[in-house]
Design a protein around this motif. Structure first.
Motif, mmCIF file in Angstrom:
data_model
loop_
_atom_site.group_PDB
_atom_site.id
_atom_site.type_symbol
_atom_site.label_atom_id
_atom_site.label_comp_id
_atom_site.label_asym_id
_atom_site.label_seq_id
_atom_site.Cartn_x
_atom_site.Cartn_y
_atom_site.Cartn_z
ATOM 1 N N MET A 172 45.286 42.155 -82.169
ATOM 2 C CA MET A 172 45.638 40.898 -82.207
ATOM 3 C C MET A 172 47.370 40.620 -82.190
ATOM 4 N N PHE A 173 48.149 41.297 -82.939
ATOM 5 C CA PHE A 173 49.387 41.258 -83.054
ATOM 6 C C PHE A 173 49.921 41.685 -81.469
ATOM 7 N N ARG A 174 49.404 42.726 -80.914
ATOM 8 C CA ARG A 174 50.092 43.010 -79.588
ATOM 9 C C ARG A 174 49.577 41.678 -78.590
ATOM 10 N N ALA A 175 48.523 41.111 -78.500
ATOM 11 C CA ALA A 175 48.130 39.929 -77.777
ATOM 12 C C ALA A 175 49.148 38.803 -78.104
ATOM 13 N N LEU A 176 49.430 38.438 -79.460
ATOM 14 C CA LEU A 176 50.267 37.544 -79.749
ATOM 15 C C LEU A 176 51.588 37.772 -79.075
ATOM 16 N N PHE A 226 55.978 43.094 -87.044
ATOM 17 C CA PHE A 226 55.510 43.700 -85.724
ATOM 18 C C PHE A 226 56.428 43.390 -84.638
ATOM 19 N N LEU A 227 56.753 42.043 -84.734
ATOM 20 C CA LEU A 227 57.553 41.403 -83.673
ATOM 21 C C LEU A 227 58.983 41.809 -83.720
ATOM 22 N N ARG A 230 59.971 47.889 -80.643
ATOM 23 C CA ARG A 230 59.606 47.416 -79.255
ATOM 24 C C ARG A 230 59.802 45.969 -79.412
ATOM 25 N N PRO A 231 60.915 45.541 -79.312
ATOM 26 C CA PRO A 231 61.082 43.994 -79.478
ATOM 27 C C PRO A 231 60.571 43.273 -78.153
ATOM 28 N N VAL A 232 60.153 42.024 -78.346
ATOM 29 C CA VAL A 232 59.552 40.939 -77.212
ATOM 30 C C VAL A 232 61.044 40.601 -76.536
ATOM 31 N N ARG A 233 61.524 41.083 -75.491
ATOM 32 C CA ARG A 233 62.573 40.722 -74.866
ATOM 33 C C ARG A 233 63.677 40.394 -75.872
ATOM 34 N N ASP A 234 64.551 39.328 -75.635
ATOM 35 C CA ASP A 234 65.668 39.173 -76.722
ATOM 36 C C ASP A 234 65.135 38.013 -77.789
ATOM 37 N N ILE A 235 63.920 38.090 -78.365
ATOM 38 C CA ILE A 235 63.532 37.089 -79.267
ATOM 39 C C ILE A 235 64.460 37.194 -80.455
#
Length: 1007
Positions: free
Chosen positions: A161-165, A195-196, A200-205
């Motif tokens: 679920m975290f990966r999907a979010l 997690f976010l 392994r960040p999501v782009r430059d969040i």
């Protein structure tokens, strides 16, 4: 006399103020009441550093920004302002709030935030992993892949679920995730944030979290999140504190149209709210709803207001937090609210009815709630005043009284006992014996530290409550009266209340005659201070026969009775009381008692015109070691200074007034300070020191910190200057002041307007009107024998009698005046006597002799110096010379007098002299600029007034004008009032319009 006895100036002012009452409505004083609908949302104030730090953190790249602070401190406002600014607009942001549900919704805040990203997701190819989001976003069924197979491992399911979010965040283009109030977030939301922000960040969040540190539950994952760091992740923690006084003023100003806020108002709000922005904002709105915020002289101020109600928003927030605590912790908070003062753990626990481990656990829970903090000594105390007040208001009445009783009994064990706290607790609990015991001790301690106002506040409710035995009531009422009469504040509603209380006590049954007598002395003093002279004398006279056993008290009463106050009593009566007082005071051991009686005796003798008073003055010490002693000494010097003005010993008067002001200011004796300043203004009028006097007098009259009675001398001088400069409406002001004089007043100050107005009636050919103006005062002066008061009155009285054909009456008056001055070195009355003789000589046809006598009078006036009276005597003498056939000499003297009157600024008089010169074929010389001082401008605006008007046209406030011209706001207000009076307008807007229309300033004046 101020303090213990109405000083002559004060008594005189009270006498002729009469029933003067300030305008009841704010609008009548030129004030504007703020309307609730005009109160706007506040600007972000005092957060410049934090705003810049947040903007830098969001300027680019991955970042975790933690914004922490207590409820209402402005965390959300700071974030909102940044999102609306350049840094926030450059990044696609989504915002959500964690609600305070009892059971948090799993991932609810994250889901709420990402719902706004549906349009960005629609039409995009998402990986099959996104099908795991269907339970969270059922409304997106058409945009999401099919749901994947269920997993039996809960941990693996959560990870999917975290990966999907995270994929949804990435594909939707969200660059900034803002979650508010994460102290209420569920564990799943906090785990997703961990997690976010993992390696392994999501782009430059960027992630912004706001929270209250005190409300973070024990063991919350938020603490792990706030302590987490990784390479490439900028982590910033911003802690918002409370506003200081200046920032509080700025916040309030931003809500009230940007107008300045008075320092007193800002300090009041800061003291009651501790600078918590939400509490400040809600308090301003609450005050505006009750019309308690007004604009006066260009700045927002508050009406007379001692307490601040708890705004509903703050109250509800506090009580919501209280209800989350256990029963014992709530009892601790109730006890802390009742105590209201910092107290040790043992006192707090005892008041709450707890002990042992149970008490310790309750104290710990209450402290962890964030509602309680610690004072510098480590004692529990509410974080904010309004928090404690909200808790206190929620306690039921019966329970509240019980807690006050328990608090009092707990505090009784302390050494030394806190007397003021014990007084408050037992009063609220209704325990009268304990209340009386501690109130009396607290009042005695306050008096010992020269805080008579606190003593009055402590004793007044006790004396009025009832339930005291007669001896105890008599003792406490006497202490109340003595404290009230010794207060250094202005005569106000406190005086009136205490007088009413004392009269009720005396009217009740049970007080012994000696107790009544002891109570009547301070009551009589209070009545004298309040201007109720006959009532005050009556109380003192009733007290004296019962004071044989107390010579000091008897001497005080007799000295007060020996001071000549309004009423046509013979001087022998006053002197008799003073002689009895001196005998009663012989051998008094107290230095303070002797000083007080010496000061009073000196003033009384001098006002009576007795030369012995000057010898008594020499007994005044140079200084006193205590504050109370300096107050009494200041009072003595003020009295002597006033009496010296009556005698015409002007240099002596200035020395004593200077010393009185120095002592009064050092002792913070506000009431006497104002009175002395008023006497100094009067002294400057008498001496002809008119440079800047109108502005000084106007500033004193406009000072809100000065009581109305203490402004009357300043108003008198303002009106007198207006009369001599031909200002429109000045004579009407002078008549209005005179109308408020008691008809039987012997005060010298009210004789001045009577004399000036009578002189104008004579000049207009109305001697009967002049006689009517001076009748009552003449009767009082002759009956009491206080001829030293007659310097202003006597010459115009004699001239009016002669003009009405009553030569014998005039001669008898002059003879009595001369007898009244025999053996007295009183330069001002002596100069006036020469003028009276000159008038009689002229009436008998001896114009040359009259001219010589007028010249002698002018010389005497000059030696004081009193320039205006000197010039009027010269004008009269010139008339006598012309009548004697020495026209050239008379005209030459008139020309010199005209020039000097013009230099002085007496436009009305110089114009009159100019007309006389024209009648004799002479041209009045042009007014020569004075060597010292500024010329009088009459109805014209002075250069400084014109400068202020020009700045008013630009729309500036008084405070802004003051900064621009380097003057005080009060001086600017006085100059503005003067300009409006001269131009006949009553508002700033009308003044600006008229100034432009009249060409005084340009319509395009630079703004």
């Amino acid at each position: 006399m101020a303090g213990g006895y109405p000083i002559p100036g004060r008594a005189a002012l009270t006498a002729w103020v009469g029933s003067w009452d300030p305008p009841a409505r704010c609008a009548a004083r030129g004030c504007v009441v703020v309307q609730p609908e005009t109160v706007s949302s506040p600007a972000l104030v005092g957060r410049e550093r934090e705003s810049a730090e947040l903007a830098r953190a969001l300027s680019g790249g991955p970042a975790l920004v933690l914004v922490e602070g207590e409820a209402g401190v402005g965390k959300s406002r700071l974030v909102q302002e940044c999102l609306a600014g350049p840094a926030g607009r450059r990044r696609h942001a989504v915002v959500a709030t964690c609600p305070p549900f009892r059971e948090s919704l799993t991932l609810g805040p994250v889901v709420d935030a990402l719902r706004s990203a549906r349009t960005a997701v629609a039409g995009r190819r998402l990986s099959p992993l996104a099908g795991a989001l269907r339970p969270l976003f059922p409304e997106w069924a058409g945009d999401l892949p099919p749901a994947p197979e269920p997993l039996t491992d809960p941990g693996a399911s959560r990870h999917r679920m975290f990966r999907a979010l995270a994929e949804l965040v990435d594909r939707s283009g969200v660059e900034l995730l803002v979650l508010e109030d994460v102290h209420w977030a569920d564990d799943a939301t906090l785990e997703f944030l961990l997690f976010l922000l993992s390696d392994r960040p999501v782009r430059d969040i960027g992630v912004v979290l706001t929270y209250r540190p005190d409300d973070v539950p024990a063991g919350s994952l938020l603490r792990r999140l706030t302590s987490r760091s990784r390479a490439g992740l900028a982590q910033v923690r911003i802690t918002l504190g409370l506003l200081d006084v200046a920032a509080t003023a700025g916040l309030v100003s931003s809500m009230l149209g940007g107008e300045p806020v008075s320092e007193a108002f800002a300090a009041f709000l800061h003291d009651r709210t501790d600078g918590l922005p939400l509490a400040v904002e809600e308090s301003v709105r609450l005050l505006s709803q009750r019309d308690d915020v007004i604009r006066r002289d260009g700045e927002w101020v508050r009406r007379s207001l001692a307490e601040l109600s708890v705004p509903p928003t703050v109250r509800d927030s506090v009580l919501e937090r209280v209800q989350r605590l256990g029963a014992d912790a709530r009892r601790v908070l109730d006890a802390a609210a009742v105590l209201a003062e910092p107290a040790g753990d043992d006192v707090l626990a005892t008041t709450a009815g707890l002990s042992g481990p149970r008490a310790r656990a309750a104290l710990i829970e209450a402290a962890r709630s964030g509602l309680l903090g610690e004072d510098p000594r480590g004692r529990p105390v509410f974080r904010h005043v309004l928090v404690g007040r909200a808790v206190y208001d929620a306690i039921a009445g019966v329970e509240r009284r019980r807690l006050h009783e328990d608090a009092g009994r707990a505090l009784e064990r302390l050494r030394p006992p806190p007397l003021m706290q014990l007084t408050r607790h037992f009063r609220t609990a209704g325990d009268v014996p304990r209340w009386a015991r501690y109130a009396e001790r607290a009042a005695d301690a306050a008096v010992a530290s020269d805080d008579h106002t606190t003593a009055v506040a402590v004793l007044e409710p006790l004396v009025t409550a009832g339930g005291l035995a007669a001896p105890e009531l008599a003792r406490l009422a006497t202490k109340l009266a003595s404290a009230a009469s010794a207060r250094r504040e202005s005569v106000d509603a406190v005086h009136a209340r205490v007088i009413a209380v004392l009269r009720e006590v005396l009217d009740g049954a049970g007080l012994a005659p000696s107790s009544q007598a002891e109570l009547r002395i301070p009551l009589g003093r209070l009545l004298l201070q309040s201007g109720e002279f006959e009532a005050g004398r009556a109380e003192l006279e009733r007290a004296v026969p019962e004071l044989a056993h107390q010579p000091a008290e008897a001497a005080v009463a007799m000295t007060l009775l020996g001071y000549p106050l309004p009423g046509p009593r013979p001087a022998a009566e006053y002197r008799g009381w003073l002689e009895r007082a001196e005998r009663a005071a012989a051998g008094l051991p107290s230095d303070l008692d002797r000083l007080s009686l010496t000061a009073d005796r000196a003033a009384a003798l001098l006002v009576l015109g007795e030369p012995d008073g000057w010898e008594v003055v020499t007994r005044l010490p140079r200084d006193m070691p205590t504050t109370e002693g300096r107050c009494q000494l200041a009072r003595g010097h003020a009295n002597v200074g006033y009496a010296a003005l009556l005698w015409g010993r002007d240099a002596t008067a200035r020395r004593h007034l200077d010393r009185a002001l120095e002592l009064a200011e050092s002792a913070r004796f506000a009431r006497l300070t104002a009175t002395v300043q008023e006497l100094m203004v009067l002294a400057d009028w008498l001496s002809g020191r008119w440079h800047g006097l109108a502005e000084r007098a106007a500033a004193l009259a406009a000072d809100d910190d000065v009581e109305p009675n203490a402004k009357q001398g300043a108003l008198l001088v303002t009106a007198l200057l207006g009369v001599v400069t031909d200002r429109q409406g000045a004579e009407r002001e002078l008549r209005g002041l005179l109308e408020r004089v008691r008809p039987d007043s012997v005060a010298a100050i009210p004789l001045i307007p009577a004399a000036v107005l009578a002189r104008r009636e004579l000049a207009a050919g109305r001697p009967d009107a002049a006689l009517e103006l001076t009748d009552a005062a003449t009767t009082t002066v002759r009956t009491s024998g206080t001829w030293v008061w007659a310097a202003e009155l006597a010459p115009v009285r004699v001239q009016a009698l002669l003009a009405s054909g009553r030569r014998d009456t005039a001669a008898a008056f002059v003879a009595a005046f001369q007898r009244g001055l025999d053996g007295r070195d009183a330069p001002a009355p002596a100069a006036a006597l020469e003028s009276c003789r000159a008038a009689l000589a002229a009436a008998d046809g001896d114009h040359l002799g009259a001219a010589q006598l007028a010249a002698a009078a002018a010389a005497r006036w000059s030696s004081l110096p009193r320039r205006y009276e000197e010039l009027l005597a010269h004008e009269t003498g010139a008339g006598h010379l012309i009548a004697a056939g020495r026209t050239d000499d008379g005209v030459a003297l008139l020309a010199r007098t005209h020039r000097r009157l013009a230099q002085l600024g007496a436009r009305s008089d110089s114009d009159r002299v100019a007309r006389t010169l024209e009648l004799h074929g002479a041209v009045a010389p042009g007014a020569v600029p004075a060597r010292r001082g500024r010329r009088g401008y009459g109805d014209e605006l002075s250069p400084r007034e014109l400068e202020v008007v020009r700045l008013v046209v630009t729309g500036r406030t008084n405070r802004e004008i003051a900064r621009a011209v380097s003057r005080s706001p009060k001086t600017v207000a006085a100059q503005l009032n003067s300009a409006m009076r001269k131009l006949g307008v009553t508002s700033r807007t009308a003044l600006a319009v008229l100034a432009v229309e009249a060409g005084l300033v340009g319509a395009d004046t630079e703004r």
